[in-house]
Design an enzyme around this catalytic site. Sequence first.
Site, PDB file in Angstrom:
ATOM      1  CE  LYS A   1      25.056  -9.654  31.133  1.00 52.17           C
ATOM      2  NZ  LYS A   1      25.088  -8.444  31.953  1.00 52.17           N
TER       3      LYS A   1
ATOM      4  CE  LYS B   1      29.852  -8.734  25.387  1.00 56.00           C
ATOM      5  NZ  LYS B   1      29.126  -7.764  26.080  1.00 56.00           N
TER       6      LYS B   1
ATOM      7  CE  LYS C   1      32.443  -4.794  32.498  1.00 56.70           C
ATOM      8  NZ  LYS C   1      31.107  -5.304  32.692  1.00 56.70           N
TER       9      LYS C   1
HETATM   10  P1  TYM Z   1      29.345  -3.311  30.176  1.00 58.25           P
HETATM   11  O1  TYM Z   1      29.740  -3.102  31.586  1.00 58.25           O
HETATM   12  O2  TYM Z   1      29.117  -4.694  29.713  1.00 58.25           O
HETATM   13  O3  TYM Z   1      30.414  -2.658  29.214  1.00 58.25           O
HETATM   14  C1  TYM Z   1      30.882  -1.339  29.423  1.00 58.25           C
HETATM   15  C2  TYM Z   1      31.146  -0.667  28.090  1.00 58.25           C
HETATM   16  O4  TYM Z   1      32.141  -1.394  27.351  1.00 58.25           O
HETATM   17  C3  TYM Z   1      31.638  -1.741  26.066  1.00 58.25           C
HETATM   18  N1  TYM Z   1      32.169  -3.061  25.692  1.00 58.25           N
HETATM   19  C4  TYM Z   1      32.845  -3.324  24.573  1.00 58.25           C
HETATM   20  N2  TYM Z   1      33.208  -2.544  23.547  1.00 58.25           N
HETATM   21  C5  TYM Z   1      33.907  -3.115  22.526  1.00 58.25           C
HETATM   22  N3  TYM Z   1      34.250  -4.442  22.518  1.00 58.25           N
HETATM   23  C6  TYM Z   1      33.895  -5.257  23.531  1.00 58.25           C
HETATM   24  N4  TYM Z   1      34.226  -6.546  23.516  1.00 58.25           N
HETATM   25  C7  TYM Z   1      33.158  -4.697  24.624  1.00 58.25           C
HETATM   26  N5  TYM Z   1      32.665  -5.221  25.776  1.00 58.25           N
HETATM   27  C8  TYM Z   1      32.051  -4.197  26.413  1.00 58.25           C
HETATM   28  C9  TYM Z   1      30.124  -1.778  26.233  1.00 58.25           C
HETATM   29  O5  TYM Z   1      29.448  -1.620  25.012  1.00 58.25           O
HETATM   30  C10 TYM Z   1      29.902  -0.616  27.186  1.00 58.25           C
HETATM   31  O6  TYM Z   1      29.891   0.602  26.481  1.00 58.25           O
HETATM   32  N6  TYM Z   1      24.517  -2.053  30.366  1.00 58.25           N
HETATM   33  C11 TYM Z   1      25.866  -1.543  30.246  1.00 58.25           C
HETATM   34  C12 TYM Z   1      26.224  -0.544  31.317  1.00 58.25           C
HETATM   35  C13 TYM Z   1      25.312   0.608  31.442  1.00 58.25           C
HETATM   36  C14 TYM Z   1      25.284   1.788  30.643  1.00 58.25           C
HETATM   37  C15 TYM Z   1      24.267   2.606  31.197  1.00 58.25           C
HETATM   38  C16 TYM Z   1      26.045   2.208  29.547  1.00 58.25           C
HETATM   39  C17 TYM Z   1      24.333   0.755  32.386  1.00 58.25           C
HETATM   40  N7  TYM Z   1      23.738   1.944  32.247  1.00 58.25           N
HETATM   41  C18 TYM Z   1      23.988   3.885  30.662  1.00 58.25           C
HETATM   42  C19 TYM Z   1      25.748   3.477  29.005  1.00 58.25           C
HETATM   43  C20 TYM Z   1      24.747   4.279  29.567  1.00 58.25           C
HETATM   44  C21 TYM Z   1      26.843  -2.696  30.352  1.00 58.25           C
HETATM   45  O7  TYM Z   1      26.581  -3.703  30.917  1.00 58.25           O
HETATM   46  O8  TYM Z   1      28.082  -2.422  29.827  1.00 58.25           O
END
Ligand code: TYM
Length: 334
Positions: A112, A194, A197
């Site tokens: 990032k 990957k 979004k």
């Molecule tokens: P974030 O918002 O980037 O993604 C949300 C969830 O989606 C999963 N994910 C994916 N899984 C498979 N293939 C992909 N291409 C893909 N892109 C995203 C992520 O692994 C995630 O599970 N830091 C975290 C958010 C967060 C969080 C937490 C998660 C904050 N606090 C506490 C669990 C528990 C994040 O930015 O995810």
Amino acid sequence: MKKILLSAIAPTGSLTIGNYIGALKNWKDMQGQYDCLFMVVDMHAITVFQEPSSLRSRCFSFVAQYLACGIEPKQNTIFIQSHIPAHAELAWILNCWTNIGELNRMTQFKNKAKKHSSNINAGLYVYPVLMASDILLYQTDVVPIGDDQKQHLELTRDIAVRFNNLHKGVFHIPEPYISKTGARIMSLLDPKRKMDKSDSNPNNYIALLDEPSVVMKKIKQAITDSGTEIKLDKTKPAISNLLTIYSCLSGMTLSELEEKFKNKNYALFKKELAELLIDRLKPIQGRYKKLIDDKNYISAILEEGAKKANERANKTLRIVQKKVGFIARGKVEG
Ligand code: TYM
């Protein structure tokens, strides 16, 4: 007593089938067996600049998409991270229990920081500690996530163990839940990255709210590998990714799919994949359209969620504050 499950998504960009397969689908499948907390983590989102009114409407939209994907509001606690002040308060304390060396190793921070080189703020750097606080506040047992969050969960565990070593039994040590298939869905035009979004090129992802014609177009133009065979293979990252998406959405195993598409061409495979995606997204989009117009309903869910989450989070926070030596609120004792 059910075990506690917690997970979250940062409200940036558009929810994709990567988020669905890696996270939301597992939330939906696991919700009955656990005491679940699902968050929209707006405090995480602002580590990258967000236009305020877009952030507000995206938070509503993400909650509506959670519900449209089948997350039950009565059964689970659904809330917005910034509605629970304890997250920021615990994060500060845990910052003081985290080494700079640990944060320097975080690959997501490095990526990032490269992507947003003009805004490498302190929030972006300590983001994993806020995530640790999200999880540890609720004495979470299991955290369903995609593969990209694994390192953050390992750090969460390390911080919790370190704190517990001095202050016995304060935090429950959480376990990640990462699916064997679909834990890292790759980008459609560059299968070495990957699916993201927040990708500036929407042709790299399928959004949950993409119209059928858009889904068809994006899958048709998704890159494929040289050769003609439709099979899972390290030398065929593009087809392997599309097969994985097909498998996760259809419930068919990868070897069943290899059999189904034996001697078939890429064009036919892609057409069937696009049709499958359209079919799976249709009911989600139908439910979403109704929900997003009902702001009062969503607000009521969030109000109730915040009430429940605040109570639970404050219990852990007060214990931690006492352990580190803060004077209890409301009364001053020596
Ligand atoms: P974030 O918002 O980037 O993604 C949300 C969830 O989606 C999963 N994910 C994916 N899984 C498979 N293939 C992909 N291409 C893909 N892109 C995203 C992520 O692994 C995630 O599970 N830091 C975290 C958010 C967060 C969080 C937490 C998660 C904050 N606090 C506490 C669990 C528990 C994040 O930015 O995810």
